[in-house]
Design a protein around this motif. Structure first.
Motif, mmCIF file in Angstrom:
data_model
loop_
_atom_site.group_PDB
_atom_site.id
_atom_site.type_symbol
_atom_site.label_atom_id
_atom_site.label_comp_id
_atom_site.label_asym_id
_atom_site.label_seq_id
_atom_site.Cartn_x
_atom_site.Cartn_y
_atom_site.Cartn_z
ATOM 1 N N LEU A 1 11.738 -1.032 9.695
ATOM 2 C CA LEU A 1 11.481 0.396 9.454
ATOM 3 C C LEU A 1 11.369 0.678 7.952
ATOM 4 O O LEU A 1 10.500 1.456 7.522
ATOM 5 C CB LEU A 1 12.583 1.255 10.078
ATOM 6 C CG LEU A 1 12.539 1.398 11.597
ATOM 7 C CD1 LEU A 1 13.768 2.135 12.095
ATOM 8 C CD2 LEU A 1 11.275 2.134 12.027
ATOM 9 N N ASN A 2 12.239 0.089 7.163
ATOM 10 C CA ASN A 2 12.174 0.279 5.705
ATOM 11 C C ASN A 2 10.835 -0.234 5.164
ATOM 12 O O ASN A 2 10.223 0.401 4.300
ATOM 13 C CB ASN A 2 13.336 -0.430 5.004
ATOM 14 C CG ASN A 2 14.629 0.337 5.134
ATOM 15 O OD1 ASN A 2 14.630 1.551 5.310
ATOM 16 N ND2 ASN A 2 15.749 -0.381 5.056
ATOM 17 N N PHE A 3 10.384 -1.379 5.667
ATOM 18 C CA PHE A 3 9.094 -1.917 5.260
ATOM 19 C C PHE A 3 7.967 -0.964 5.656
ATOM 20 O O PHE A 3 7.070 -0.669 4.845
ATOM 21 C CB PHE A 3 8.874 -3.298 5.888
ATOM 22 C CG PHE A 3 7.549 -3.897 5.523
ATOM 23 C CD1 PHE A 3 7.336 -4.419 4.255
ATOM 24 C CD2 PHE A 3 6.513 -3.942 6.443
ATOM 25 C CE1 PHE A 3 6.109 -4.976 3.912
ATOM 26 C CE2 PHE A 3 5.286 -4.488 6.114
ATOM 27 C CZ PHE A 3 5.073 -5.014 4.845
ATOM 28 N N ALA A 4 8.036 -0.445 6.896
ATOM 29 C CA ALA A 4 6.997 0.478 7.367
ATOM 30 C C ALA A 4 6.990 1.756 6.538
ATOM 31 O O ALA A 4 5.927 2.296 6.205
ATOM 32 C CB ALA A 4 7.202 0.798 8.846
ATOM 33 N N ILE A 5 8.170 2.240 6.165
ATOM 34 C CA ILE A 5 8.260 3.447 5.331
ATOM 35 C C ILE A 5 7.663 3.180 3.955
ATOM 36 O O ILE A 5 6.906 4.015 3.409
ATOM 37 C CB ILE A 5 9.729 3.926 5.223
ATOM 38 C CG1 ILE A 5 10.203 4.470 6.573
ATOM 39 C CG2 ILE A 5 9.905 4.955 4.114
ATOM 40 C CD1 ILE A 5 11.694 4.725 6.658
#
Length: 94
Positions: free
Chosen positions: A78-82
């Motif tokens: 999720l952090n990567f996607a954000i």
């Protein structure tokens, strides 16, 4: 009690009162043995329950570890996607 038993061993005729006492002692010994056996049975059950609880705790601890690792992977993704989304938005603004 030992003295009474020794005295009884020496008698050739055992009075009715002494026979009643012997019967009472025998019945008491039987009751005590039953109590000991029941306590042992309960102890065995408790030991079994304790061991089962230990196994359950170990199993659940393993599950907790696996869930924590999976959650950490999800958070990382999720952090990567954000970050990717933020970079795309910054690119669109320029």
């Amino acid at each position: 009690m030992k003295e009474r038993i020794e005295r009884l061993k020496k008698l050739t005729y055992i009075p009715q009162k002494e026979i009643a006492w012997l019967i009472e002692q025998a019945e008491l010994a039987v009751k005590q043995q039953e109590i000991i056996e029941e306590n042992k049975r309960q102890q065995d059950v408790t030991v079994h329950q304790f061991r089962q609880a230990q196994k359950d705790i170990q199993y659940l601890s393993g599950d907790r570890k696996r869930y924590k690792q999976a959650l950490e992977k999800i958070i990382t993704n999720l952090n990567f996607a954000i970050t990717v989304a933020q970079n795309e938005l910054e690119g669109d603004v320029k």
